[in-house]
Design a protein around this motif. Sequence first.
Motif, PDB file in Angstrom:
ATOM      1  N   MET A 116      58.806 -84.508 -44.815  1.00  0.00           N
ATOM      2  CA  MET A 116      59.651 -84.680 -43.646  1.00  0.00           C
ATOM      3  C   MET A 116      60.067 -83.308 -43.113  1.00  0.00           C
ATOM      4  O   MET A 116      60.555 -82.469 -43.860  1.00  0.00           O
ATOM      5  CB  MET A 116      60.902 -85.498 -44.016  1.00  0.00           C
ATOM      6  N   ARG A 117      59.850 -83.093 -41.840  1.00  0.00           N
ATOM      7  CA  ARG A 117      60.221 -81.814 -41.235  1.00  0.00           C
ATOM      8  C   ARG A 117      61.729 -81.795 -40.945  1.00  0.00           C
ATOM      9  O   ARG A 117      62.265 -82.687 -40.300  1.00  0.00           O
ATOM     10  CB  ARG A 117      59.451 -81.610 -39.930  1.00  0.00           C
ATOM     11  N   VAL A 118      62.387 -80.757 -41.446  1.00  0.00           N
ATOM     12  CA  VAL A 118      63.819 -80.559 -41.214  1.00  0.00           C
ATOM     13  C   VAL A 118      64.017 -79.092 -40.850  1.00  0.00           C
ATOM     14  O   VAL A 118      63.491 -78.202 -41.525  1.00  0.00           O
ATOM     15  CB  VAL A 118      64.649 -80.893 -42.476  1.00  0.00           C
ATOM     16  N   TYR A 119      64.755 -78.827 -39.790  1.00  0.00           N
ATOM     17  CA  TYR A 119      64.980 -77.443 -39.397  1.00  0.00           C
ATOM     18  C   TYR A 119      66.119 -76.847 -40.224  1.00  0.00           C
ATOM     19  O   TYR A 119      67.014 -77.562 -40.677  1.00  0.00           O
ATOM     20  CB  TYR A 119      65.266 -77.366 -37.901  1.00  0.00           C
ATOM     21  N   PRO A 120      66.061 -75.521 -40.463  1.00  0.00           N
ATOM     22  CA  PRO A 120      67.038 -74.891 -41.371  1.00  0.00           C
ATOM     23  C   PRO A 120      68.495 -75.200 -41.053  1.00  0.00           C
ATOM     24  O   PRO A 120      69.309 -75.347 -41.969  1.00  0.00           O
ATOM     25  CB  PRO A 120      66.728 -73.394 -41.209  1.00  0.00           C
ATOM     26  N   ASP A 121      68.850 -75.303 -39.759  1.00  0.00           N
ATOM     27  CA  ASP A 121      70.252 -75.579 -39.433  1.00  0.00           C
ATOM     28  C   ASP A 121      70.658 -77.023 -39.733  1.00  0.00           C
ATOM     29  O   ASP A 121      71.834 -77.378 -39.647  1.00  0.00           O
ATOM     30  CB  ASP A 121      70.538 -75.240 -37.969  1.00  0.00           C
ATOM     31  N   GLN A 122      69.672 -77.862 -40.105  1.00  0.00           N
ATOM     32  CA  GLN A 122      69.953 -79.256 -40.459  1.00  0.00           C
ATOM     33  C   GLN A 122      69.905 -79.490 -41.967  1.00  0.00           C
ATOM     34  O   GLN A 122      70.175 -80.595 -42.432  1.00  0.00           O
ATOM     35  CB  GLN A 122      68.928 -80.191 -39.788  1.00  0.00           C
ATOM     36  N   LEU A 123      69.556 -78.460 -42.714  1.00  0.00           N
ATOM     37  CA  LEU A 123      69.282 -78.614 -44.146  1.00  0.00           C
ATOM     38  C   LEU A 123      70.460 -79.192 -44.915  1.00  0.00           C
ATOM     39  O   LEU A 123      70.289 -80.051 -45.791  1.00  0.00           O
ATOM     40  CB  LEU A 123      68.875 -77.263 -44.739  1.00  0.00           C
ATOM     41  N   LYS A 124      71.651 -78.729 -44.622  1.00  0.00           N
ATOM     42  CA  LYS A 124      72.836 -79.136 -45.379  1.00  0.00           C
ATOM     43  C   LYS A 124      72.988 -80.647 -45.441  1.00  0.00           C
ATOM     44  O   LYS A 124      73.472 -81.197 -46.446  1.00  0.00           O
ATOM     45  CB  LYS A 124      74.078 -78.506 -44.751  1.00  0.00           C
ATOM     46  N   GLN A 125      72.549 -81.337 -44.384  1.00  0.00           N
ATOM     47  CA  GLN A 125      72.682 -82.796 -44.320  1.00  0.00           C
ATOM     48  C   GLN A 125      71.735 -83.515 -45.280  1.00  0.00           C
ATOM     49  O   GLN A 125      71.880 -84.711 -45.498  1.00  0.00           O
ATOM     50  CB  GLN A 125      72.402 -83.267 -42.890  1.00  0.00           C
ATOM     51  N   HIS A 126      70.758 -82.798 -45.837  1.00  0.00           N
ATOM     52  CA  HIS A 126      69.721 -83.440 -46.645  1.00  0.00           C
ATOM     53  C   HIS A 126      69.750 -83.009 -48.111  1.00  0.00           C
ATOM     54  O   HIS A 126      68.746 -83.146 -48.814  1.00  0.00           O
ATOM     55  CB  HIS A 126      68.339 -83.115 -46.058  1.00  0.00           C
ATOM     56  N   LEU A 127      70.890 -82.491 -48.573  1.00  0.00           N
ATOM     57  CA  LEU A 127      70.950 -81.956 -49.933  1.00  0.00           C
ATOM     58  C   LEU A 127      71.771 -82.803 -50.903  1.00  0.00           C
ATOM     59  O   LEU A 127      71.903 -82.440 -52.068  1.00  0.00           O
ATOM     60  CB  LEU A 127      71.524 -80.528 -49.896  1.00  0.00           C
ATOM     61  N   LYS A 128      72.287 -83.925 -50.449  1.00  0.00           N
ATOM     62  CA  LYS A 128      73.063 -84.775 -51.357  1.00  0.00           C
ATOM     63  C   LYS A 128      72.178 -85.402 -52.422  1.00  0.00           C
ATOM     64  O   LYS A 128      72.548 -85.499 -53.591  1.00  0.00           O
ATOM     65  CB  LYS A 128      73.794 -85.847 -50.553  1.00  0.00           C
ATOM     66  N   THR A 129      71.003 -85.852 -51.999  1.00  0.00           N
ATOM     67  CA  THR A 129      70.006 -86.362 -52.947  1.00  0.00           C
ATOM     68  C   THR A 129      68.733 -85.551 -52.746  1.00  0.00           C
ATOM     69  O   THR A 129      68.111 -85.618 -51.684  1.00  0.00           O
ATOM     70  CB  THR A 129      69.711 -87.852 -52.703  1.00  0.00           C
ATOM     71  N   LEU A 130      68.343 -84.788 -53.752  1.00  0.00           N
ATOM     72  CA  LEU A 130      67.223 -83.873 -53.594  1.00  0.00           C
ATOM     73  C   LEU A 130      65.881 -84.600 -53.702  1.00  0.00           C
ATOM     74  O   LEU A 130      65.705 -85.459 -54.572  1.00  0.00           O
ATOM     75  CB  LEU A 130      67.283 -82.773 -54.651  1.00  0.00           C
ATOM     76  N   PRO A 131      64.923 -84.252 -52.828  1.00  0.00           N
ATOM     77  CA  PRO A 131      63.575 -84.826 -52.939  1.00  0.00           C
ATOM     78  C   PRO A 131      62.800 -84.135 -54.063  1.00  0.00           C
ATOM     79  O   PRO A 131      63.331 -83.264 -54.758  1.00  0.00           O
ATOM     80  CB  PRO A 131      62.965 -84.510 -51.567  1.00  0.00           C
ATOM     81  N   ASP A 132      61.526 -84.512 -54.231  1.00  0.00           N
ATOM     82  CA  ASP A 132      60.716 -83.906 -55.295  1.00  0.00           C
ATOM     83  C   ASP A 132      60.406 -82.440 -55.010  1.00  0.00           C
ATOM     84  O   ASP A 132      60.243 -81.643 -55.939  1.00  0.00           O
ATOM     85  CB  ASP A 132      59.389 -84.666 -55.448  1.00  0.00           C
ATOM     86  N   CYS A 133      60.284 -82.091 -53.719  1.00  0.00           N
ATOM     87  CA  CYS A 133      59.890 -80.718 -53.406  1.00  0.00           C
ATOM     88  C   CYS A 133      60.413 -80.275 -52.043  1.00  0.00           C
ATOM     89  O   CYS A 133      60.766 -81.103 -51.195  1.00  0.00           O
ATOM     90  CB  CYS A 133      58.368 -80.559 -53.459  1.00  0.00           C
ATOM     91  N   PHE A 134      60.457 -78.964 -51.878  1.00  0.00           N
ATOM     92  CA  PHE A 134      60.778 -78.340 -50.603  1.00  0.00           C
ATOM     93  C   PHE A 134      59.643 -77.389 -50.231  1.00  0.00           C
ATOM     94  O   PHE A 134      59.136 -76.656 -51.096  1.00  0.00           O
ATOM     95  CB  PHE A 134      62.086 -77.550 -50.691  1.00  0.00           C
ATOM     96  N   LEU A 135      59.270 -77.373 -48.968  1.00  0.00           N
ATOM     97  CA  LEU A 135      58.263 -76.447 -48.457  1.00  0.00           C
ATOM     98  C   LEU A 135      58.961 -75.476 -47.510  1.00  0.00           C
ATOM     99  O   LEU A 135      59.431 -75.878 -46.445  1.00  0.00           O
ATOM    100  CB  LEU A 135      57.154 -77.202 -47.722  1.00  0.00           C
ATOM    101  N   LEU A 136      59.034 -74.205 -47.899  1.00  0.00           N
ATOM    102  CA  LEU A 136      59.664 -73.182 -47.067  1.00  0.00           C
ATOM    103  C   LEU A 136      58.573 -72.267 -46.527  1.00  0.00           C
ATOM    104  O   LEU A 136      58.070 -71.391 -47.243  1.00  0.00           O
ATOM    105  CB  LEU A 136      60.670 -72.362 -47.878  1.00  0.00           C
ATOM    106  N   PHE A 137      58.179 -72.491 -45.280  1.00  0.00           N
ATOM    107  CA  PHE A 137      57.117 -71.697 -44.678  1.00  0.00           C
ATOM    108  C   PHE A 137      57.603 -71.082 -43.375  1.00  0.00           C
ATOM    109  O   PHE A 137      58.143 -71.781 -42.514  1.00  0.00           O
ATOM    110  CB  PHE A 137      55.882 -72.565 -44.407  1.00  0.00           C
ATOM    111  N   GLY A 138      57.446 -69.782 -43.241  1.00  0.00           N
ATOM    112  CA  GLY A 138      57.880 -69.133 -42.013  1.00  0.00           C
ATOM    113  C   GLY A 138      57.817 -67.629 -42.110  1.00  0.00           C
ATOM    114  O   GLY A 138      57.512 -67.058 -43.168  1.00  0.00           O
ATOM    115  N   ASP A 139      58.143 -66.974 -40.986  1.00  0.00           N
ATOM    116  CA  ASP A 139      58.056 -65.523 -40.905  1.00  0.00           C
ATOM    117  C   ASP A 139      59.417 -64.843 -40.915  1.00  0.00           C
ATOM    118  O   ASP A 139      59.504 -63.627 -40.752  1.00  0.00           O
ATOM    119  CB  ASP A 139      57.294 -65.111 -39.636  1.00  0.00           C
ATOM    120  N   ASP A 140      60.489 -65.625 -41.096  1.00  0.00           N
ATOM    121  CA  ASP A 140      61.811 -65.020 -41.060  1.00  0.00           C
ATOM    122  C   ASP A 140      62.408 -64.949 -42.459  1.00  0.00           C
ATOM    123  O   ASP A 140      62.765 -65.988 -43.045  1.00  0.00           O
ATOM    124  CB  ASP A 140      62.755 -65.809 -40.138  1.00  0.00           C
ATOM    125  N   PRO A 141      62.553 -63.745 -43.021  1.00  0.00           N
ATOM    126  CA  PRO A 141      63.058 -63.614 -44.401  1.00  0.00           C
ATOM    127  C   PRO A 141      64.475 -64.141 -44.579  1.00  0.00           C
ATOM    128  O   PRO A 141      64.802 -64.695 -45.627  1.00  0.00           O
ATOM    129  CB  PRO A 141      62.976 -62.105 -44.676  1.00  0.00           C
TER     130      PRO A 141
END
Length: 344
Positions: free
Chosen positions: A1-26
């Motif tokens: 599921m695509r989630v933008y970084p500013d929306q991440l906090k809303q999706h951390l109550k129950t963690l999924p199996d994995c996170f994919l962090l791909f991008g050019d901004d350190p």
Amino acid sequence: MRVYPDQLKQHLKTLPDCFLLFGDDPWLIENSKQQILAAAKKQGFEERVQLSQETGFNWGELTQEWQAMSLFASRRIIELTLPQGKPGTDGAAAFQTLLQHPNPDMLLIVQGPKASAEQSNSKWFKSLDAKGIYLPCTTPEGKQFERWLDSRIAHYSLTVHHDAKAMLFTLFEGNLLAAEQAMQMLQLLSPKQNITPEQLNEYFEDQSRFSVFQLCDAILANHQKQAQHMLAQLQAEGTAMPILMWALFKEINLLLTLKLAQHNGEQLNQLWGKHRIWDKRKPLFQAALTRLDLDHIEHMLAFASKLELNLKQKGIEDWVGISHLCILFDPRAHNRLAHIELSD
């Protein structure tokens, strides 16, 4: 599921199996990872295993770590870095193995550079995406950067004068890490003051970063002040002149092709796909084609050709000439500057 970084906090109550962090901004990658790690720690994930797909990497290590029991009876996090963004055949197979044996006591974080369309449509990527959260960590631009800046100002409870905020935007657009450090510094130096442009001028230098592609968008939109600022930053950063010339030539040639097609009665809607102009850039080309005449574009192409000739044959890196070429994207400049020629 695509989630933008500013929306991440809303999706951390129950963690999924994995996170994919791909991008050019350190900054976005690191900030997102820290949020995930903090949420994971609250849910009992205390051990961290860090792997990187360097030369000679054995994908069996990933499978073994996934299946291994924790030494401390806590849940575990595996952080896997893909420097090239592609796991290859062995890596794709390893990911499939993991997905076939889900482990509620394991959390996988996969990190890599900006995902291409081909990569995000690959079977391994889609499989992980379906089981987890994909965070595209691409540096925000324009209005998106302005919203990001507002959020960080609020995060640090800063009071920033309107003109000072505009100055921060100019100073740090394209460089979130430097902007974040600036917010931290302002919190220390002026925690309860209304921050003014004069204060910023004392504290900071220009640390914005831009790409040649952003410059091209600015000149197509005829945002001349912004374009000249970007050009100055590209020069200061040591951007290779051949790369800059390639990008400008490409845009001018494309404008000429589209203009000639219009003269022949072709509709722009029929040309976008043919020349691979995506939706985001269509208004930019429409605006440029509306304000520029055919002779304007032909003059720009001739001027660019002379710049390139001087570069290739004489090694002349003419940044003033490049600035002149960018200004010529404004039709009014042709009346004032058309007489200026490059020296042989």
